[in-house]
Design a protein around this motif. Sequence first.
Motif, PDB file in Angstrom:
ATOM      1  N   GLN A 163       0.827  -1.263  -0.091  1.00 33.04           N
ATOM      2  CA  GLN A 163       0.014  -0.043   0.247  1.00 33.04           C
ATOM      3  C   GLN A 163       1.002   1.356   0.073  1.00 33.04           C
ATOM      4  O   GLN A 163       1.979   1.264   0.376  1.00 33.04           O
ATOM      5  N   TYR A 164       0.194   2.349  -0.537  1.00 35.23           N
ATOM      6  CA  TYR A 164       1.094   3.521  -0.591  1.00 35.23           C
ATOM      7  C   TYR A 164       0.188   4.864  -0.354  1.00 35.23           C
ATOM      8  O   TYR A 164      -1.016   4.722  -0.580  1.00 35.23           O
ATOM      9  N   LEU A 165       0.688   5.836  -0.033  1.00 31.77           N
ATOM     10  CA  LEU A 165      -0.025   7.300   0.076  1.00 31.77           C
ATOM     11  C   LEU A 165       1.103   8.234  -0.868  1.00 31.77           C
ATOM     12  O   LEU A 165       2.264   8.223  -0.461  1.00 31.77           O
ATOM     13  N   ALA A 166       0.439   8.798  -1.905  1.00 28.00           N
ATOM     14  CA  ALA A 166       1.437   9.602  -2.939  1.00 28.00           C
ATOM     15  C   ALA A 166       0.729  10.905  -2.925  1.00 28.00           C
ATOM     16  O   ALA A 166      -0.322  11.234  -2.955  1.00 28.00           O
ATOM     17  N   VAL A 167       1.748  11.793  -2.990  1.00 27.08           N
ATOM     18  CA  VAL A 167       1.211  13.381  -2.873  1.00 27.08           C
ATOM     19  C   VAL A 167       2.079  13.952  -4.460  1.00 27.08           C
ATOM     20  O   VAL A 167       3.253  13.678  -4.565  1.00 27.08           O
TER      21      VAL A 167
END
Length: 210
Positions: free
Chosen positions: A117-121
Amino acid sequence: MRAHTHTFALASLACLAGTAYAGPTGLVTIPIADILRHRELALAYQVSGNEKNVDPKTSHSNGAELGLFDRLEIGYDNDFEGTSVANAKVLLYETPKTGDLAVSYGWMNWSGESYDQYLAVRKDFAQFRLHAGWFQDDRNRLMLGIDTPLNSNVTLMADFTRGPGSGTWVGVAGGVPGVDGLNWMVGFGLPIEKSDGLRHTAMVGYNVRF
């Protein structure tokens, strides 16, 4: 999986561990906040490899990504050897009208038993776009990236992932003049550990809206 969702062209990515899976929209190796828009379909064929004295095998993969409702991206990747994995990405926030800031959360390498899983900005500037985020596979990793246009058809990309098995990648991506939707990407990777060997990947893709 390449997309053309904002100012710059985007390219396919390989998974962080160096496999050939194309995965969701991203730079060379990192997923980013961009998503395919409603009813956009991206198809890709990718090859990846390493220094021959480290690993002589060349990996091949195919994949497809579909954008839905301007908020969701779903897809799959297959390695031609009987293994398929799924991915999904949700656009959590995008600056109204300008779209110069975006935040997305996603899952990839889902095999039915496990997933990453990942969170990207993403933040857009006048001459480049900056990407940052957090990726979790067997550990938590920082990921950073940048892309900037070389001309109206070709984009330069670079990305970095922290931790074992990862490193710094540089690539170029672009469209094929005269063939709407056909695109390509070539990337080269320098691992954190020299013993992992220099890596390379190339992709050809086709994007269509239906």
